[in-house]
Structure formats: C-alpha cells, structure tokens
Write an enzyme that holds these catalytic residues in place. Sequence first.
Site, PDB file in Angstrom:
ATOM      1  N   ARG A 125      63.631  87.042 -33.862  1.00 18.65           N
ATOM      2  CA  ARG A 125      62.629  87.817 -34.613  1.00 18.65           C
ATOM      3  C   ARG A 125      62.174  89.026 -33.804  1.00 18.65           C
ATOM      4  NH1 ARG A 125      61.557  86.210 -39.422  1.00 18.65           N
ATOM      5  NH2 ARG A 125      62.287  84.123 -39.970  1.00 18.65           N
ATOM      6  N   HIS A 140      71.978  96.391 -31.579  1.00 19.21           N
ATOM      7  CA  HIS A 140      71.260  95.425 -32.412  1.00 19.21           C
ATOM      8  C   HIS A 140      71.270  95.935 -33.836  1.00 19.21           C
ATOM      9  CE1 HIS A 140      68.441  98.274 -30.607  1.00 19.21           C
ATOM     10  NE2 HIS A 140      67.710  98.212 -31.715  1.00 19.21           N
ATOM     11  N   HIS A 148      69.101  95.525 -37.326  1.00 22.70           N
ATOM     12  CA  HIS A 148      67.852  95.040 -37.890  1.00 22.70           C
ATOM     13  C   HIS A 148      68.155  94.484 -39.282  1.00 22.70           C
ATOM     14  CE1 HIS A 148      65.076  97.517 -35.203  1.00 22.70           C
ATOM     15  NE2 HIS A 148      66.219  98.164 -35.046  1.00 22.70           N
TER      16      HIS A 148
HETATM   17  P1  5GP Z   1      65.431 100.277 -32.056  1.00 19.16           P
HETATM   18  O1  5GP Z   1      64.388 101.332 -32.209  1.00 19.16           O
HETATM   19  O2  5GP Z   1      66.090 100.326 -30.711  1.00 19.16           O
HETATM   20  O3  5GP Z   1      66.403 100.258 -33.190  1.00 19.16           O
HETATM   21  O4  5GP Z   1      64.665  98.894 -32.191  1.00 19.16           O
HETATM   22  C1  5GP Z   1      64.260  98.117 -31.103  1.00 19.16           C
HETATM   23  C2  5GP Z   1      63.470  96.964 -31.664  1.00 19.16           C
HETATM   24  O5  5GP Z   1      63.290  96.022 -30.643  1.00 19.16           O
HETATM   25  C3  5GP Z   1      62.081  97.357 -32.171  1.00 19.16           C
HETATM   26  O6  5GP Z   1      61.972  97.010 -33.538  1.00 19.16           O
HETATM   27  C4  5GP Z   1      61.131  96.547 -31.284  1.00 19.16           C
HETATM   28  O7  5GP Z   1      60.019  96.050 -31.983  1.00 19.16           O
HETATM   29  C5  5GP Z   1      62.028  95.430 -30.793  1.00 19.16           C
HETATM   30  N1  5GP Z   1      61.660  94.927 -29.488  1.00 19.16           N
HETATM   31  C6  5GP Z   1      61.373  95.646 -28.376  1.00 19.16           C
HETATM   32  N2  5GP Z   1      61.097  94.834 -27.345  1.00 19.16           N
HETATM   33  C7  5GP Z   1      61.218  93.568 -27.815  1.00 19.16           C
HETATM   34  C8  5GP Z   1      61.066  92.279 -27.197  1.00 19.16           C
HETATM   35  O8  5GP Z   1      60.768  92.136 -26.018  1.00 19.16           O
HETATM   36  N3  5GP Z   1      61.276  91.204 -27.998  1.00 19.16           N
HETATM   37  C9  5GP Z   1      61.623  91.325 -29.321  1.00 19.16           C
HETATM   38  N4  5GP Z   1      61.808  90.192 -30.012  1.00 19.16           N
HETATM   39  N5  5GP Z   1      61.786  92.525 -29.918  1.00 19.16           N
HETATM   40  C10 5GP Z   1      61.585  93.623 -29.172  1.00 19.16           C
END
Ligand code: 5GP
Length: 124
Positions: free
Chosen positions: A34, A108, A110
């Site tokens: 999550r 990753h 989403h």
């Molecule tokens: P991005 O902007 O790189 O596509 O998304 C990174 C995602 O990682 C964000 O939605 C953020 O909330 C999530 N995220 C960042 N740090 C952590 C963490 O330590 N644990 C979890 N579960 N999610 C994280």
Amino acid sequence: MAYTYDDQNIFAKILRGEIPNTTVLETDHALAFRDINAQAPEHVLVIPKGPYVCYDHFALAASDAEIVDFTRAIGQVVQALGVGADGDGYRLLSNAGKDGVQEVPHLHVHIVAGRHMGRMLSPA
Ligand code: 5GP
C-alpha cells in the site's frame, strides 16, 4: 542509454526489509504494498524485486520470467482489490524521470481505485 540504479532508494530499502510496508502480494519477482500517501481509497504500488529504475529499463533489460511475474502480479492485485473485470475499474500508471515526476527511482506501477479518477492528466 545507461540506466543507473541507486540502491539507497526507499523501495530498495523496503525490499531489503529495512523499512516496513503493508504487503498486499509477494511473488518470486514482485512485491505489492500500500502507498504510504494514498490518493484514493485503494492505492497499491507494485514493484519488481530486481534493480530497475523505470518501466522502459525493466521492459528492455528484465528477463522474460521477471516480466511475466510482474505483469501477472499486477493482474492478481487488481483481482484481489475487486476492481477488475466486473468491478468499478481502476487506473494503472507509472511515472518515469523528471517530466514524469518520478519520486522514487525504482520501477513501480500505481494501482489506484475506489473513486472516480477524473480526466487522465491535469495541467502542471
Ligand atoms: P512516484 O511519484 O515516484 O510515482 O510515486 C512514489 C510513491 O511512493 C508516492 O505515491 C509515495 O506516496 C510513495 N512512497 C514514498 N515513500 C514511501 C514509503 O516509505 N512507503 C510506501 N508504502 N510508499 C511510499
């Protein structure tokens, strides 16, 4: 083009068990957990266990076994959330690089669901 993987990124630390996570699914080559800052009632991140920076890196460099496992893991998470097939649907997205506004440099996807997502992109 060379991809440089930073093994100190947050998701690498999660994979090494250095940071806790709320796991939804674990397979041979993927982990789903999550999002810590959920943007919808359901917000799950699916990552490969291998050191891939972004989707194109993974698609070009990962083994067939990793790609199949990761892709199936996404399907299994969607199914577990009950939002695929006859469910209400979901959005699948993967940010990459500066313009994609990627925060964590480990691939990753989403999976967000549980509310209407609105239009795909909003102005920057
Ligand atoms: P991005 O902007 O790189 O596509 O998304 C990174 C995602 O990682 C964000 O939605 C953020 O909330 C999530 N995220 C960042 N740090 C952590 C963490 O330590 N644990 C979890 N579960 N999610 C994280």
